[in-house]
Design an enzyme around this catalytic site. Structure first.
Site, PDB file in Angstrom:
ATOM      1  N   GLY A  11       1.190 -11.076 -10.731  1.00  0.00           N
ATOM      2  CA  GLY A  11       1.359 -10.893  -9.280  1.00  0.00           C
ATOM      3  C   GLY A  11       0.022 -11.035  -8.587  1.00  0.00           C
ATOM      4  N   ARG A  35       4.134 -15.846 -10.829  1.00  0.00           N
ATOM      5  CA  ARG A  35       5.399 -16.602 -10.943  1.00  0.00           C
ATOM      6  C   ARG A  35       5.216 -18.036 -10.431  1.00  0.00           C
ATOM      7  NH1 ARG A  35      11.013 -14.598 -10.675  1.00  0.00           N
ATOM      8  NH2 ARG A  35      10.338 -12.646  -9.772  1.00  0.00           N
ATOM      9  N   VAL A  77       4.070  -6.655  -8.385  1.00  0.00           N
ATOM     10  CA  VAL A  77       5.046  -7.468  -7.653  1.00  0.00           C
ATOM     11  C   VAL A  77       5.825  -6.562  -6.707  1.00  0.00           C
ATOM     12  CG1 VAL A  77       5.223  -9.117  -9.561  1.00  0.00           C
ATOM     13  CG2 VAL A  77       6.825  -7.210  -9.470  1.00  0.00           C
ATOM     14  N   LYS A  78       6.651  -7.162  -5.873  1.00  0.00           N
ATOM     15  CA  LYS A  78       7.402  -6.401  -4.880  1.00  0.00           C
ATOM     16  C   LYS A  78       8.319  -5.400  -5.582  1.00  0.00           C
ATOM     17  CE  LYS A  78       9.817  -7.575  -0.654  1.00  0.00           C
ATOM     18  NZ  LYS A  78      11.232  -7.363  -0.754  1.00  0.00           N
ATOM     19  N   ALA A  79       8.396  -4.175  -5.039  1.00  0.00           N
ATOM     20  CA  ALA A  79       9.264  -3.161  -5.639  1.00  0.00           C
ATOM     21  C   ALA A  79      10.717  -3.614  -5.557  1.00  0.00           C
ATOM     22  CB  ALA A  79       9.087  -1.839  -4.893  1.00  0.00           C
ATOM     23  N   ASN A 105       4.994  -0.006  -5.251  1.00  0.00           N
ATOM     24  CA  ASN A 105       5.542   1.210  -4.647  1.00  0.00           C
ATOM     25  C   ASN A 105       7.021   1.342  -5.010  1.00  0.00           C
ATOM     26  OD1 ASN A 105       3.644   2.763  -3.287  1.00  0.00           O
ATOM     27  ND2 ASN A 105       3.620   1.392  -1.510  1.00  0.00           N
ATOM     28  N   SER A 131      -3.116   3.464  -4.641  1.00  0.00           N
ATOM     29  CA  SER A 131      -3.313   3.574  -3.200  1.00  0.00           C
ATOM     30  C   SER A 131      -4.725   3.185  -2.799  1.00  0.00           C
ATOM     31  CB  SER A 131      -3.054   5.008  -2.733  1.00  0.00           C
ATOM     32  OG  SER A 131      -3.315   5.093  -1.339  1.00  0.00           O
ATOM     33  N   LYS A 186       3.098   9.361  -5.722  1.00  0.00           N
ATOM     34  CA  LYS A 186       2.689   8.311  -4.777  1.00  0.00           C
ATOM     35  C   LYS A 186       3.605   8.309  -3.553  1.00  0.00           C
ATOM     36  CE  LYS A 186       0.515   4.680  -3.167  1.00  0.00           C
ATOM     37  NZ  LYS A 186       1.309   4.047  -2.174  1.00  0.00           N
ATOM     38  N   HIS A 189       2.539  11.076  -1.434  1.00  0.00           N
ATOM     39  CA  HIS A 189       1.291  10.651  -0.773  1.00  0.00           C
ATOM     40  C   HIS A 189       1.625   9.830   0.468  1.00  0.00           C
ATOM     41  CE1 HIS A 189      -1.436   7.300   0.048  1.00  0.00           C
ATOM     42  NE2 HIS A 189      -2.433   8.113  -0.239  1.00  0.00           N
ATOM     43  N   ASN A 190       2.531   8.884   0.314  1.00  0.00           N
ATOM     44  CA  ASN A 190       2.875   8.029   1.459  1.00  0.00           C
ATOM     45  C   ASN A 190       3.553   8.824   2.566  1.00  0.00           C
ATOM     46  OD1 ASN A 190       1.916   5.988  -0.192  1.00  0.00           O
ATOM     47  ND2 ASN A 190       3.473   4.540   0.453  1.00  0.00           N
ATOM     48  N   GLU A 193       0.965  10.507   4.301  1.00  0.00           N
ATOM     49  CA  GLU A 193       0.266   9.470   5.094  1.00  0.00           C
ATOM     50  C   GLU A 193       1.004   9.258   6.433  1.00  0.00           C
ATOM     51  OE1 GLU A 193      -0.550   5.725   2.877  1.00  0.00           O
ATOM     52  OE2 GLU A 193       0.577   4.718   4.448  1.00  0.00           O
ATOM     53  N   TYR A 194       2.332   9.182   6.367  1.00  0.00           N
ATOM     54  CA  TYR A 194       3.114   9.052   7.605  1.00  0.00           C
ATOM     55  C   TYR A 194       2.831  10.234   8.541  1.00  0.00           C
ATOM     56  CZ  TYR A 194       6.528   5.365   6.126  1.00  0.00           C
ATOM     57  OH  TYR A 194       7.153   4.211   5.743  1.00  0.00           O
TER      58      TYR A 194
HETATM   59  C1  6PG Z   1      -1.360   3.023   0.143  1.00  0.00           C
HETATM   60  C2  6PG Z   1      -0.315   2.816   1.216  1.00  0.00           C
HETATM   61  C3  6PG Z   1       0.580   1.661   0.917  1.00  0.00           C
HETATM   62  C4  6PG Z   1       1.735   1.510   1.903  1.00  0.00           C
HETATM   63  C5  6PG Z   1       1.314   1.100   3.257  1.00  0.00           C
HETATM   64  C6  6PG Z   1       2.446   0.680   4.182  1.00  0.00           C
HETATM   65  O1  6PG Z   1      -1.321   4.109  -0.409  1.00  0.00           O
HETATM   66  O2  6PG Z   1      -2.201   2.157  -0.089  1.00  0.00           O
HETATM   67  O3  6PG Z   1       0.481   3.951   1.268  1.00  0.00           O
HETATM   68  O4  6PG Z   1       1.089   1.884  -0.362  1.00  0.00           O
HETATM   69  O5  6PG Z   1       2.587   0.561   1.420  1.00  0.00           O
HETATM   70  O6  6PG Z   1       0.582   2.104   3.840  1.00  0.00           O
HETATM   71  O7  6PG Z   1       3.443   1.623   4.296  1.00  0.00           O
HETATM   72  P1  6PG Z   1       4.501   1.537   5.508  1.00  0.00           P
HETATM   73  O8  6PG Z   1       4.774   0.076   5.716  1.00  0.00           O
HETATM   74  O9  6PG Z   1       5.721   2.243   5.039  1.00  0.00           O
HETATM   75  O10 6PG Z   1       3.825   2.143   6.669  1.00  0.00           O
END
Ligand code: 6PG
Length: 484
Positions: A11, A35, A77-79, A105, A131, A186, A189-190, A193-194
């Protein structure tokens, strides 16, 4: 020829490329695969040019051949489906003892499922949070691995050497726990983050609309905040964003006010509802993004619905300090809620999470990195079984100090009609959590009144249930008791 590859990475989007370069800088030989195979040569001839520790592979067979055994293959790669597809593609080429790592993620239930599936085939699996965005991946991310415990010694040195380090030199990477534990941490964590981002946005709106501050003034306020207790990556980038100009105009003012989201905050909210833990601030942060996305509807409503028309009349400078303190107190509540959630998840999924270690992993490298996380680490060092961060002497002291400001900010926001859902919910949670008695006695009475759902009594032992025939018309038969 003996294979040279220490690890392969599939990836080659920006995170994948930067992790490869980071690993190569630390002396590991990395096999790169993608890929769309043309990307491999593009990478070798561009970003990886001159790095003799980066080898390109043009097929899965070649990639596997270049790896030392047991083979370690990391997916960036994409989750979702792409992870399952790559696992199936890799399987015929691997042997028992080989390791697949998912650094995307991914949703933790998928990681639980995949760990079980691959262990059933004699392979090892790690689902790891990574992260820190592009910069972090290149120069030191926070890494949160979980999965097959036996896999940890295979990647410990690689991961800990490329990870960010705390100011004390500790790597921001440690083993989190079995199966989905790394991805759960993780995800949390996100979610946090929000919450942090929403709190900063509410502070911004109060300063901008409530106090009428200019971008330059707000830039200066955030710059000052970043020198103190709020010192963190998100405050720092906010400071810089507010000063950024393009063609003589502030960039931030040109950006449409509709937030995107990829789902990790929502997953945190859903998990909190599943586990019955009131993670209200992250929930509000997710909903605030949803409301922001309803732009057309808001524009239409703004022409019909009215609110108060009062402007802030007090001392501006003092109110900016109030906002800073409200942000700090709300942030403490948000992290307290996040750790409450992880505690319950650890119990539910039998992960034995180490909260001090989690705080250390988040101390550097990741998006929520901050001086504040050093204080959380210290709180868990003082008391590893700390029930709630709010009860730690340091945080309890900060809340005591910030409380008058916090209440003034919530009151002023309500009076001015400036929305502050995260500030407000944090304070409501705080007041609820410190209440010996809540009005749920009345709620239980209501449930018993209309549905004979029964209640416990303060003058009888817990676990005994009672029903009252409230109207004289109902019978004495109660419905069963169970809690969802
Ligand atoms: C990180 C971030 C990352 C996340 C983006 C976007 O830890 O580096 O959390 O993993 O994908 O911040 O998240 P949103 O699109 O949901 O805001």
């Amino acid at each position: 020829m003996e294979p040279k590859g220490d690890i392969a990475l599939i990836g080659l989007a920006v995170m994948g490329q930067n992790l490869i370069l980071n690993m190569a800088d630390h002396g590991y030989t990395v096999v790169a695969f993608n890929r769309t195979v043309s990307k491999v040569d593009e990478f070798l001839n561009d970003q990886a040019k001159g790095h003799d520790k980066v080898l390109g592979a043009h097929s899965i067979e070649e990639m596997v051949r270049l790896l030392k055994k047991p083979r370690k293959i990391m997916l960036m790669v994409k989750a979702g489906k792409p992870v399952d597809e790559f696992i199936e593609t890799l399987l015929p080429h691997l042997e028992p003892g080989d390791l697949i790592i998912d650094g995307g993620n991914s949703h933790f239930p998928d990681t639980i499922r995949r760990t079980k599936y691959l262990e059933g085939k004699g392979l090892l699996y790690i689902g790891t949070g990574v992260s820190g965005g592009e910069e972090g991946a290149r120069h030191g991310p926070s890494i949160m691995p979980g999965g097959s415990a036996k896999a940890w010694p295979l990647v410990k040195d690689i991961f800990q050497s490329i990870a960010a380090k705390t100011p004390d030199g500790e790597p921001c990477c440690d083993w989190v726990g079995d199966d989905g534990a790394g991805h759960y941490v993780k995800m949390t964590h996100n979610g946090i983050e929000y919450g942090d981002m929403q709190l900063i946005c509410e502070a911004y709106q109060l300063m901008k609309e409530g106090l009428g501050m200019s971008n330059q003034e707000m830039h200066e306020a955030f710059a000052e905040w970043n020198e103190g207790e709020l010192d963190s990556y998100l405050i720092e980038i906010t400071r810089d964003i507010l000063a950024h100009q393009e063609n003589g105009e502030y960039t931030v003012d040109k950006i449409l006010d509709t937030a995107g989201q990829k789902g990790t905050g929502k997953w945190t909210g859903v998990s909190s509802l599943d586990l019955g833990i009131p993670v209200t601030l992250i929930g509000e942060a997710v909903y605030a993004r949803c409301l922001s996305a309803m732009k057309d509807e808001r524009v239409a409503a703004s022409k019909i619905l009215t609110g108060p028309d009062c402007k802030f009349t007090g001392e501006k400078k003092a109110f900016v300090e109030d906002i800073r303190q409200a942000l700090l107190a709300s942030k403490i509540v948000s992290y307290a809620q996040g750790f409450m959630l992880m505690r319950e998840a650890s119990k539910e999924y039998k992960w034995k999470l180490n909260y001090g270690a989690v705080a250390m992993m988040w101390r550097g490298g990741c998006i929520i990195r901050s001086a504040f996380l050093g204080k959380i680490k210290a709180a868990f060092d003082r008391k590893p079984d700390l029930r709630n961060l709010l009860l730690d002497e340091y945080f309890h002291g900060v809340i005591d100090r910030c409380q008058p400001s916090w209440r003034r900010v919530v009151r002023s926001a309500v009076e001015m009609g400036v929305p502050g859902p995260a500030f407000t919910t944090a304070l409501a949670f705080y007041d609820g959590y410190r209440s010996e008695r809540l009005p749920a006695n009345l709620l239980q009475a209501q449930r018993d009144y209309f549905g004979a759902h029964t209640y416990e009594r303060i003058d009888k032992p817990r676990g005994q249930y009672f029903h009252t025939n409230w109207t004289g018309r109902g019978g004495t038969v109660a419905s069963g008791t169970y809690n969802a």
